[in-house]
Write a protein that holds these residues in place. Structure first.
Motif, PDB file in Angstrom:
ATOM      1  N   LEU A  10       3.196  -0.159   3.181  1.00 45.67           N
ATOM      2  CA  LEU A  10       3.252  -1.616   3.295  1.00 45.67           C
ATOM      3  C   LEU A  10       3.977  -2.151   2.065  1.00 45.67           C
ATOM      4  N   LYS A  11       4.954  -3.020   2.294  1.00 46.55           N
ATOM      5  CA  LYS A  11       5.717  -3.541   1.168  1.00 46.55           C
ATOM      6  C   LYS A  11       5.713  -5.052   1.194  1.00 46.55           C
ATOM      7  N   ASP A  12       4.866  -5.633   0.341  1.00 45.26           N
ATOM      8  CA  ASP A  12       4.892  -7.076   0.150  1.00 45.26           C
ATOM      9  C   ASP A  12       4.841  -7.863   1.463  1.00 45.26           C
ATOM     10  N   VAL A  13       3.766  -7.656   2.209  1.00 44.05           N
ATOM     11  CA  VAL A  13       3.619  -8.328   3.498  1.00 44.05           C
ATOM     12  C   VAL A  13       2.889  -9.647   3.305  1.00 44.05           C
ATOM     13  N   ASN A  14       3.378 -10.685   3.916  1.00 42.36           N
ATOM     14  CA  ASN A  14       2.734 -12.002   3.855  1.00 42.36           C
ATOM     15  C   ASN A  14       2.468 -12.523   5.251  1.00 42.36           C
ATOM     16  N   LEU A  15       1.406 -13.298   5.388  1.00 47.17           N
ATOM     17  CA  LEU A  15       1.087 -13.861   6.699  1.00 47.17           C
ATOM     18  C   LEU A  15       0.237 -15.105   6.538  1.00 47.17           C
ATOM     19  N   ASP A  16       0.529 -16.130   7.317  1.00 52.37           N
ATOM     20  CA  ASP A  16      -0.306 -17.329   7.370  1.00 52.37           C
ATOM     21  C   ASP A  16      -0.841 -17.484   8.774  1.00 52.37           C
ATOM     22  N   GLY A  65       4.721   3.519  13.005  1.00 56.27           N
ATOM     23  CA  GLY A  65       4.981   3.800  11.605  1.00 56.27           C
ATOM     24  C   GLY A  65       5.457   2.585  10.837  1.00 56.27           C
ATOM     25  N   SER A  66       5.471   1.422  11.503  1.00 51.28           N
ATOM     26  CA  SER A  66       5.937   0.228  10.804  1.00 51.28           C
ATOM     27  C   SER A  66       4.878  -0.319   9.875  1.00 51.28           C
ATOM     28  N   GLY A  67       3.649   0.207   9.981  1.00 52.67           N
ATOM     29  CA  GLY A  67       2.595  -0.258   9.087  1.00 52.67           C
ATOM     30  C   GLY A  67       1.763  -1.368   9.690  1.00 52.67           C
ATOM     31  N   LYS A  68       2.040  -1.758  10.949  1.00 57.46           N
ATOM     32  CA  LYS A  68       1.324  -2.916  11.488  1.00 57.46           C
ATOM     33  C   LYS A  68      -0.158  -2.672  11.645  1.00 57.46           C
ATOM     34  N   THR A  69      -0.529  -1.427  12.107  1.00 54.08           N
ATOM     35  CA  THR A  69      -1.950  -1.138  12.229  1.00 54.08           C
ATOM     36  C   THR A  69      -2.605  -1.052  10.860  1.00 54.08           C
ATOM     37  N   MET A 122       7.449  -6.238  12.495  1.00 54.68           N
ATOM     38  CA  MET A 122       7.377  -5.415  11.294  1.00 54.68           C
ATOM     39  C   MET A 122       8.089  -4.094  11.500  1.00 54.68           C
ATOM     40  N   ALA A 123       8.717  -3.610  10.445  1.00 55.54           N
ATOM     41  CA  ALA A 123       9.322  -2.282  10.492  1.00 55.54           C
ATOM     42  C   ALA A 123       9.375  -1.737   9.075  1.00 55.54           C
ATOM     43  N   ASP A 124       9.138  -0.420   8.928  1.00 61.90           N
ATOM     44  CA  ASP A 124       9.176   0.215   7.611  1.00 61.90           C
ATOM     45  C   ASP A 124       8.304  -0.494   6.600  1.00 61.90           C
ATOM     46  N   LYS A 134       0.844  -1.199   0.000  1.00 60.84           N
ATOM     47  CA  LYS A 134       0.000   0.000   0.000  1.00 60.84           C
ATOM     48  C   LYS A 134       0.868   1.233   0.000  1.00 60.84           C
ATOM     49  N   LYS A 135       0.452   2.182  -0.813  1.00 58.40           N
ATOM     50  CA  LYS A 135       1.137   3.483  -0.872  1.00 58.40           C
ATOM     51  C   LYS A 135       0.179   4.524  -0.316  1.00 58.40           C
ATOM     52  N   PHE A 136       0.709   5.440   0.448  1.00 60.34           N
ATOM     53  CA  PHE A 136      -0.135   6.505   0.963  1.00 60.34           C
ATOM     54  C   PHE A 136       0.589   7.824   0.803  1.00 60.34           C
ATOM     55  N   ALA A 137      -0.008   8.712   0.011  1.00 60.35           N
ATOM     56  CA  ALA A 137       0.609  10.005  -0.269  1.00 60.35           C
ATOM     57  C   ALA A 137       2.039   9.839  -0.747  1.00 60.35           C
ATOM     58  N   GLY A 138       2.230   8.888  -1.668  1.00 57.86           N
ATOM     59  CA  GLY A 138       3.551   8.698  -2.243  1.00 57.86           C
ATOM     60  C   GLY A 138       4.500   7.853  -1.412  1.00 57.86           C
ATOM     61  N   VAL A 139       4.124   7.617  -0.171  1.00 58.08           N
ATOM     62  CA  VAL A 139       5.005   6.825   0.702  1.00 58.08           C
ATOM     63  C   VAL A 139       4.535   5.375   0.730  1.00 58.08           C
TER      64      VAL A 139
END
Lengths: 240, 255, 239
Positions: free
Chosen positions: B18-24, B38-42, B213-215, B10-15
């Motif tokens: 979330l970058k290719d997150v996977n979860l089982d 700011g790690s994107g977890k929420t 998670m981070a960044d 996910k991109k938000f305002a150009g930033v």
């Protein structure tokens, strides 16, 4: 002879009270119709298509900028003309509307004027409900409509009540202008009475007192209404 | 495999948040997601319930398949009827009593008969220890009580998985314990949970899987022992040092 | 569309109606100036709890806000001369109507202005005054330095709205014989039967005036409140 004959004032008030139903009908009717416009308009501003939102924006701006008096004249002269044009150019006849009663024209003018204000009122009412309430409703499995009906509308409406109360009081006062298009309400009746008695001071004072009384009573009622519907806002003291 | 999430971006305002997150997630898993602000977890968690829209990736849950950027509205509603969400600021319905909050999802949301719903609702409230507050309004309850009602609201609908978004972050410290207790109980009973939180002790004690998670990306994941006792990535170690300085910090600094 | 609506007539009449706008603006200006002054006095009486005056002020404000403006207009325009004559002022009828009308505007605005200013002062947190006093300022100094500036900022927007409201009320004065654009439109319309076009003209004029006053007022407020904020906050916190 005293400057202001109290008994005459009271007598006059008795006469004028007969016209209170007209005033209330105009004010109440306009408010109800305007509430419909307000809620519908506000929702359409949030969820509606672009062109509709622009039209609403223009309506909200103009509806509040045009004085009620002018709005009244515009409807009074404009609507019959519109109906006439529809009939003669396109053969469209709106049932029986050859001559629209002045009362309806007055009601329409007041509604249009108030509707613009109420769209703004409901805008802030809906805004006042925390976005999380909708999210929680959706997350729990409700549809958008169900969430609105169960959670958002009740809270928005409660927020709007004092503002609606203000508008209603404003409407009661606004009805005093409709005599210019021959709708007889409190002030109109007073004016007619003066033509006969020439006792301007007492007569208009009587009219003023009636309006004043209304303001005081309705202001009180609206405060009570807000307390009654706001049962869930009270703190930990009482439940019932 | 109860839930499988792949390539969420996910991109938000150009930033890129979330970058290719996977979860089982397996049935009965207690997945705890930790990481700096700011790690994107929420954002990731909210994407799972479509409270935010991810730009790409897909989700498989039960026998529903979703492409995040073009998800069918009806399927989302179906998903929400099988999941539950507990919010950071509780989001209890302000105009409903505690009991009504819990039963609304049952009666209006799932068409369950009122009496049956009330029974289930009271069960849920009893479970979180608030049966006696059933007729109270949210603003008559403390923060911790409100959040517990929020949890009751989540368990009453018997969801396949409960998503917790930093459930104790908005609470006064004294009230955090009562909420974590309820959550630990649920974990022990085998309820599938995905929890985003800063409460490291909860992660250590109740999680079956910890995700760091981070960044915007998953740096490391594993069992609590693996993450807390033998973290592999430097980033993970730095994070642990910053949130639990006593356990992980350099003893010299603490003086 | 010709016989239904005469666009050309509408455009032609516009400048004629516009030429009466000075009446409209003049009344609004008089109302604003006089009304604010009156309102300030009334608010002061109530806030300072001056024995008889405070009660009278409350009643006065309630009356002005609770009765329609048109009724007030009639009451004072027709009724006041009557009262004055009875009191001995026999020349009451030779006073030009516009004087009475201006008076009503001032009285009306005074009532609304008073309520506005009173609530604005009450809206400034009590702690501001306490902090000022604790810093060693006198009562008067605390009002002047800390409370009034903040109250003015709170009152600014509602004040602009009230003045705009008064502007719209000027559309009623033709009912008491004042020759303004509304009366002119009425007269022209009686002749040409083109009332709709004329009132659309007046509507446009009022819309322009209202928008100008509204946005102009807000711009003035923004301009005036730009630099002062930081100074005020520091004054109270770091004295």
């Amino acid at each position: 002879m005293s400057i202001v004959e109290i008994s005459f004032v009271v007598e006059m008030m008795g006469e004028l009270l007969h016209y209170v139903p007209v005033t209330l009908a105009l004010a109440g009717g306009a408010l109800l119709l305007a509430v419909v416009i307000g809620i519908a308009g506000s929702l359409m501003e949030q969820w509606g298509p672009y062109w509709l939102r622009r039209i609403l924006a223009v309506y909200v701006l103009l509806g509040r900028a045009v004085p009620t008096m002018i709005m009244l004249y515009l409807v009074y002269f404009g609507l019959p003309l519109l109906l006439l044009a529809l009939r003669e150019e396109y053969g469209v006849t709106i049932i029986g509307m050859e001559k629209v009663p002045a009362f309806i024209l007055a009601l329409l003018a007041l509604t249009l004027h108030t509707g613009a204000y109420l769209i703004k009122v409901f805008d802030s009412a809906f805004l006042s409900v925390d976005k999380g309430q909708l999210e929680a409703g959706l997350a729990t499995g409700l549809s958008v409509w169900q969430s609105y009906r169960q959670i958002i509308f009740p809270q928005a409406f409660l927020y709007a009540i004092p503002l609606l109360g203000n508008q209603f009081l404003g409407l009661i006062k606004a009805t005093s202008i409709v005599f210019v298009i021959s709708v007889v309400e409190i002030l109109g009746a007073a004016k007619v009475a003066c033509a006969g008695s020439y006792r301007y001071l007492e007569t208009y004072l009587a009219a003023a007192l009636i309006y004043w009384g209304f303001s005081i009573v309705f202001e009180y009622l609206f405060i009570r209404a807000e307390k009654y519907w706001g049962y869930y806002r009270r703190g930990s003291e009482q439940l019932c | 495999m109860l839930m499988s999430v792949r390539h969420v971006s996910k991109k938000f305002a150009g930033v890129e948040v979330l970058k290719d997150v996977n979860l089982d997630v397996d049935k009965g898993d207690v997945v705890v997601v930790i990481g700096p602000s700011g790690s994107g977890k929420t954002t990731f968690l909210r994407c799972l319930d479509f409270l935010e829209t991810a730009d790409s990736g897909h989700l498989d849950f039960d026998n529903l398949h979703f492409d995040f950027h073009a998800a069918d509205k009806k399927k989302i509603v179906a998903l929400r009827k099988k999941t539950a969400f507990v919010f950071q600021n509780y989001n209890l319905f302000a105009n409903k009593t505690a009991l009504e909050n819990v039963t609304l999802g049952l009666t209006v949301g799932r068409g369950i008969d009122k009496d049956e719903a009330e029974k289930l609702g009271r069960q849920a409230l009893r479970k979180v220890g608030l049966l006696d507050k059933a007729d109270y309004y949210p603003n008559q309850l403390s923060g911790g009580q409100q959040q517990r009602v929020g949890i009751a609201r989540a368990i009453a609908v018997k969801p396949g998985v409960i998503l917790f978004d930093e459930p104790t972050s908005a609470l006064d410290p004294q009230l955090v314990g009562e909420v974590l207790l309820v959550m630990k109980q649920l974990a022990a009973e085998g309820i599938t949970m995905i929890v985003v939180t800063h409460e490291m002790k909860f992660a250590q004690e109740a999680a079956s899987k910890v995700v760091f998670m981070a960044d915007g990306r998953v740096i490391e994941e594993g069992t609590p022992q693996e993450i807390f006792l033998t973290p592999k990535k430097e980033r993970t170690k730095d994070f642990l040092k910053s949130v639990m300085p006593i356990e992980y910090g350099d003893p010299a600094i603490l003086i | 569309m010709g016989t239904y609506f005469d666009f050309g007539y509408m455009i032609k009449s516009f400048p004629l109606l516009l030429s009466y706008v000075h009446i409209t603006l003049g009344l609004t200006a008089a109302a604003a100036a006089g009304g604010l002054a009156l309102g300030a006095l009334l608010a002061l009486a109530i806030l300072k709890k001056i024995p008889v005056l405070a009660q009278l002020a409350r009643i006065y404000i309630s009356f002005m806000r609770g009765t329609p403006f048109l009724v007030q207009l009639f009451l004072f325009y027709f009724g006041l001369p009557e009262l004055l004559i009875q009191l001995g002022f026999t020349a009451a009828h030779s006073v030009p109507g516009i004087i009475y009308v201006s008076l009503v505007f001032v009285l009306h605005m005074g009532g609304y202005g008073a309520e506005l200013m009173r609530t604005a002062i009450l809206a400034v947190p009590a702690g501001q005054r306490e902090a000022a006093l604790a810093c060693g300022l006198s009562e008067w100094q605390s009002y002047r330095q800390v409370i009034f500036p903040q109250a003015i900022k709170i009152a600014a927007d509602p004040l602009v709205n009230t003045i705009v409201s008064t502007l719209k009320d000027t559309s009623l004065v033709f009912n008491v014989g004042i020759i303004d654009m509304m009366r002119k439109a009425d007269l022209l319309g009686a002749n040409s039967q083109r009332n709709l076009e004329l009132y659309i003209d007046t509507a446009i004029i009022y819309i322009l005036l209202v928008l100008a006053l509204h946005y102009g007022g807000k711009a003035v407020i923004r301009f005036l409140s730009r630099k002062r904020e930081k100074a005020e906050v520091q004054e109270v916190e770091y004295c």
